[in-house]
Write an enzyme that holds these catalytic residues in place. Structure first.
Site, mmCIF file in Angstrom:
data_model
loop_
_atom_site.group_PDB
_atom_site.id
_atom_site.type_symbol
_atom_site.label_atom_id
_atom_site.label_comp_id
_atom_site.label_asym_id
_atom_site.label_seq_id
_atom_site.Cartn_x
_atom_site.Cartn_y
_atom_site.Cartn_z
ATOM 1 N N ARG A 1 -3.261 -12.063 2.849
ATOM 2 C CA ARG A 1 -4.516 -11.568 2.269
ATOM 3 C C ARG A 1 -4.488 -11.861 0.765
ATOM 4 O O ARG A 1 -3.513 -11.544 0.091
ATOM 5 C CB ARG A 1 -4.637 -10.048 2.454
ATOM 6 C CG ARG A 1 -4.769 -9.516 3.881
ATOM 7 C CD ARG A 1 -5.970 -10.034 4.658
ATOM 8 N NE ARG A 1 -7.201 -10.227 3.920
ATOM 9 C CZ ARG A 1 -8.081 -9.274 3.618
ATOM 10 N NH1 ARG A 1 -7.857 -8.040 3.972
ATOM 11 N NH2 ARG A 1 -9.192 -9.558 2.979
ATOM 12 N N HIS B 1 -7.347 -8.175 -3.126
ATOM 13 C CA HIS B 1 -8.668 -7.644 -2.786
ATOM 14 C C HIS B 1 -8.654 -6.132 -2.942
ATOM 15 O O HIS B 1 -7.597 -5.508 -2.885
ATOM 16 C CB HIS B 1 -9.058 -8.018 -1.341
ATOM 17 C CG HIS B 1 -8.144 -7.419 -0.323
ATOM 18 N ND1 HIS B 1 -6.938 -7.999 0.017
ATOM 19 C CD2 HIS B 1 -8.206 -6.266 0.397
ATOM 20 C CE1 HIS B 1 -6.318 -7.247 0.902
ATOM 21 N NE2 HIS B 1 -7.059 -6.171 1.148
ATOM 22 N N TYR C 1 0.846 -1.194 0.000
ATOM 23 C CA TYR C 1 0.000 0.000 0.000
ATOM 24 C C TYR C 1 0.884 1.247 0.000
ATOM 25 O O TYR C 1 1.915 1.289 0.693
ATOM 26 C CB TYR C 1 -0.888 0.042 1.241
ATOM 27 C CG TYR C 1 -2.078 -0.889 1.170
ATOM 28 C CD1 TYR C 1 -3.307 -0.434 0.728
ATOM 29 C CD2 TYR C 1 -1.953 -2.224 1.537
ATOM 30 C CE1 TYR C 1 -4.399 -1.283 0.656
ATOM 31 C CE2 TYR C 1 -3.029 -3.089 1.470
ATOM 32 C CZ TYR C 1 -4.248 -2.615 1.026
ATOM 33 O OH TYR C 1 -5.327 -3.459 0.951
ATOM 34 N N TYR D 1 -0.680 -9.972 0.031
ATOM 35 C CA TYR D 1 0.329 -9.522 0.990
ATOM 36 C C TYR D 1 0.155 -10.241 2.321
ATOM 37 O O TYR D 1 -0.953 -10.616 2.691
ATOM 38 C CB TYR D 1 0.282 -8.004 1.184
ATOM 39 C CG TYR D 1 -1.015 -7.435 1.717
ATOM 40 C CD1 TYR D 1 -1.256 -7.345 3.084
ATOM 41 C CD2 TYR D 1 -1.995 -6.971 0.850
ATOM 42 C CE1 TYR D 1 -2.437 -6.804 3.576
ATOM 43 C CE2 TYR D 1 -3.186 -6.429 1.330
ATOM 44 C CZ TYR D 1 -3.397 -6.346 2.690
ATOM 45 O OH TYR D 1 -4.565 -5.817 3.170
ATOM 46 N N HIS E 1 -10.559 -2.629 -1.468
ATOM 47 C CA HIS E 1 -11.425 -2.063 -0.428
ATOM 48 C C HIS E 1 -12.389 -1.064 -1.051
ATOM 49 O O HIS E 1 -11.977 -0.230 -1.864
ATOM 50 C CB HIS E 1 -10.588 -1.322 0.623
ATOM 51 C CG HIS E 1 -9.649 -2.202 1.381
ATOM 52 N ND1 HIS E 1 -9.947 -2.706 2.626
ATOM 53 C CD2 HIS E 1 -8.418 -2.672 1.088
ATOM 54 C CE1 HIS E 1 -8.927 -3.438 3.066
ATOM 55 N NE2 HIS E 1 -7.991 -3.437 2.151
HETATM 56 FE FE LIG Z 1 -6.175 -4.631 2.304
#
Ligand SMILES: [Fe+3]
Lengths: 238, 193
Positions: A158, A161, A109, A148, A163
């Protein structure tokens, strides 16, 4: 004001569609989930109402995450992700604010709190915000995010995906959710995806791949419809 | 129009809610747009507090969204029969993100009561570790009669009601801490609509 039809009814969410909390395998939920059951409140005027024309407060129009400067696309599989925001009667929700954020192709991120050593991508924006049109449509040009590992968790990755945060015409329609990609082997191992007990409810969190012939060259297409709480919209007020 | 469809399931916002989604001024409920003049129809107040998890530890990068009536107790929304008289310069909605100490802050006008409701602000909290967003309601000290008659505050056992009443912060504002999880005597009461 005239474009905002108001849902007249808010049914409880069907059993199995709400994540189990605290969530098995997700330690943070054991320190953040209230221990007391929530108190049922018959929705009043304030709960049914919500901010009108929120796109003025939250400027919309950031739909291109994958090529913020022309000719310099982000790394990863380019995708066009689009769908409709609907109410429980299948009616389009116009003027909803749709916010989206995600990791880059390396699963990182662009956020100060993400301290993993995976590379950042200067050509990838990582977040966007748009306003739905009269038919409730939204669309983003982005990439398929990478998986990640969850910081601090034992061995939990995870799956890819995206958000979503959606602000509709009523406080009761407020939704924060995540979209997943069908067939990813990490999906059934993800404590967050699997927190939703109902299989059909989990399937609704999966983006639907479009046949490439319908999308055109250059990127893949996915469709993801977002259904908010609320039904039986009253006629718009003049 | 298709047949009935089912709302999507909710999930946590996770730890990486983008900072650019919370701009300076987003926590000011008195402006309908970043460049709009603030409404002056009422008394300006500040609301501040912390979002805390079990053990009283701060929640970092949690998102708090506030929603309230204008100073005369009206919503500029068709759910309010008097919406046309609502303050057109007052949005009534704001968003704040918590800092490293879990602190949030809003700038607004003291809301008016309406029907049988005491003046109040609805707060929605989203955070990493919170799979379902939680809703609570802030009431104000100095309205003890209206608070005692408020039907939503009245849903709580008497011992828990003071947990939803903000305290004066000593500089003209109000303080309201949100404890997501703790002993029942301290945990913030949350509502399900
Ligand atoms: Fe996430």
């Amino acid at each position: 004001m005239q474009r905002h039809a108001l849902p007249a009814r808010f049914d409880p969410l069907p059993a199995g569609t709400v994540p189990i909390v605290p969530t098995p395998g997700y330690p943070g939920t054991f320190t953040h989930t209230p221990s007391q059951p929530p108190i049922r409140r018959p929705p009043g005027r304030g709960e049914i109402a919500g901010p009108i024309a929120l796109h003025r407060k939250l400027p919309c129009g950031e739909a291109n995450l994958a090529e913020p400067s022309p000719g310099r696309p982000a790394l990863g599989q380019l995708i066009h992700l689009a769908g409709q925001v609907l109410d429980e009667d299948g009616r389009p929700v116009a003027d909803a604010v749709v916010e989206l954020w995600q990791a880059n192709a390396a699963g990182r991120y662009a956020h100060a709190n993400d301290v993993r050593d995976a590379p950042l991508d200067p050509n990838f924006r990582g977040h966007g915000r748009v306003r739905t049109d009269a038919e409730g449509r939204y669309g983003f040009f982005t990439i398929r995010p990478g998986a990640y590992p969850v910081p601090g968790a034992a061995v939990w990755w995870r799956p890819p995906h995206i958000h979503f945060s959606v602000l509709g015409p009523s406080s009761l329609a407020r939704l924060v959710t995540q979209m997943f990609f069908p067939g990813d082997p990490l999906n059934p191992l993800d404590h967050i995806f699997m927190a939703v007990p109902d299989t059909a409810a989990r399937d609704r969190l999966l983006a639907r791949p479009l046949p490439p012939a319908e999308v055109g060259a250059g990127w893949l297409g996915y469709r993801h419809d977002i259904v908010l709480r609320g039904r039986q919209a009253t006629p718009p007020l003049a | 129009m298709g047949g009935a469809v089912i709302p999507l399931s909710c999930h946590t916002i996770g730890p990486f809610f983008p900072h650019p989604f919370v701009q300076e001024g987003d926590n000011d409920l008195t402006r309908i747009a970043p460049d709009a003049p603030p409404s002056r129809r009422g008394s300006r107040i500040r609301l501040q507090g912390r979002v805390l998890r079990e053990g009283g530890l701060p929640c970092v990068n949690a998102v708090v969204e506030a929603w309230q009536a204008d100073a005369a107790g009206r919503f500029r929304h068709p759910a309010d029969p008097g919406w046309q008289e609502a303050d057109p310069e007052f949005l009534g909605w704001g968003r704040a993100v918590t800092d490293a100490e879990g602190r949030y802050e809003f700038h607004t006008l003291l809301p008016g009561g309406f029907l049988d409701r005491a003046p109040h602000v609805n707060l929605l909290v989203m955070a990493s570790g919170l799979m379902r967003p939680v809703s609570t309601t802030l009431f104000f000290p100095g309205f003890s009669e209206a608070n005692a008659a408020d039907p939503v505050l009245g849903l709580l056992p008497a011992a828990r009601r003071p947990l939803l009443v903000a305290t004066e912060d000593g500089s003209g504002g109000f303080r309201f801490d949100i404890l997501l999880r703790g002993p029942a005597s301290e945990e913030t009461p949350f509502f399900e609509d």
